[in-house]
Design an enzyme around this catalytic site. Sequence first.
Site, PDB file in Angstrom:
ATOM      1  N   HIS A 103      -0.533   9.946   2.516  1.00 10.05           N
ATOM      2  CA  HIS A 103      -1.544   9.132   1.824  1.00 10.05           C
ATOM      3  C   HIS A 103      -1.911   7.958   2.716  1.00 10.05           C
ATOM      4  CE1 HIS A 103       2.511   7.634   0.652  1.00 10.05           C
ATOM      5  NE2 HIS A 103       1.992   6.579   1.245  1.00 10.05           N
TER       6      HIS A 103
ATOM      7  N   HIS B 283      -4.144   3.746   7.957  1.00  9.47           N
ATOM      8  CA  HIS B 283      -3.646   4.946   8.623  1.00  9.47           C
ATOM      9  C   HIS B 283      -2.979   5.840   7.589  1.00  9.47           C
ATOM     10  CE1 HIS B 283      -0.134   2.329   8.272  1.00  9.47           C
ATOM     11  NE2 HIS B 283       0.566   3.455   8.205  1.00  9.47           N
TER      12      HIS B 283
END
Length: 181
Positions: free
Chosen positions: A39, A124
């Site tokens: 995620h 990220h």
Amino acid sequence: MSSKRLFISIELPESVARSLAELDPCLRGVRWLEPRQMHLTLSFLGSVSAETGKELGKKLRAISWKSFFLPLVGLGTFPSKGGPKIIWIGVGSGHPHLFQLHKRVQEAVLAVGLEPDLRAFHPHVTLARCRDVSPQTVRPFLRTHAVFDAGLIRVESFCLNSSELTPAGSIYTPELILPSL
Ligand code: 2AM
């Protein structure tokens, strides 16, 4: 009073997470994550009481935002030099919608008296965690995938998740799903 370890994230479509899981170069010391563990973290909150978690839910529900597209492109590491701890895929550059959503989430977190990580946001998706891995071990793989393009994802919701630490790794559970307008 009960408390949970909470974080706020953008989840990936299952097919995208599966294709990212397939990138695993199977290198010693590099633990590639399961698709369900991948995620983009917007905010990590640590341990939060049930009462504060409920207040936070109300603030997060009050954020009105529009869905947007986000590229997933380019592999890199944290730290960027020396032995890697994390291998990630980035989101390219210049995503005002993502940064706007991040800012509003941080405001909601602050509004309920929690202390979000106020360092610069480096969006990220963590793909792997490394232990005692030399830069040389991952260099060829990273070179080949420096501009790897996983395509665009449509961000239509974000999630408040709890995280349980177990010997087999972290177990993430969605507590609340916050859809776009
Ligand atoms: P990551 O995005 O770099 O993997 C749940 O633990 C999520 O919160 C992970 O995705 C993790 O990082 C992120 N996170 C950020 N700061 C953290 C911290 N101090 N401890 C644990 N997780 C943290």
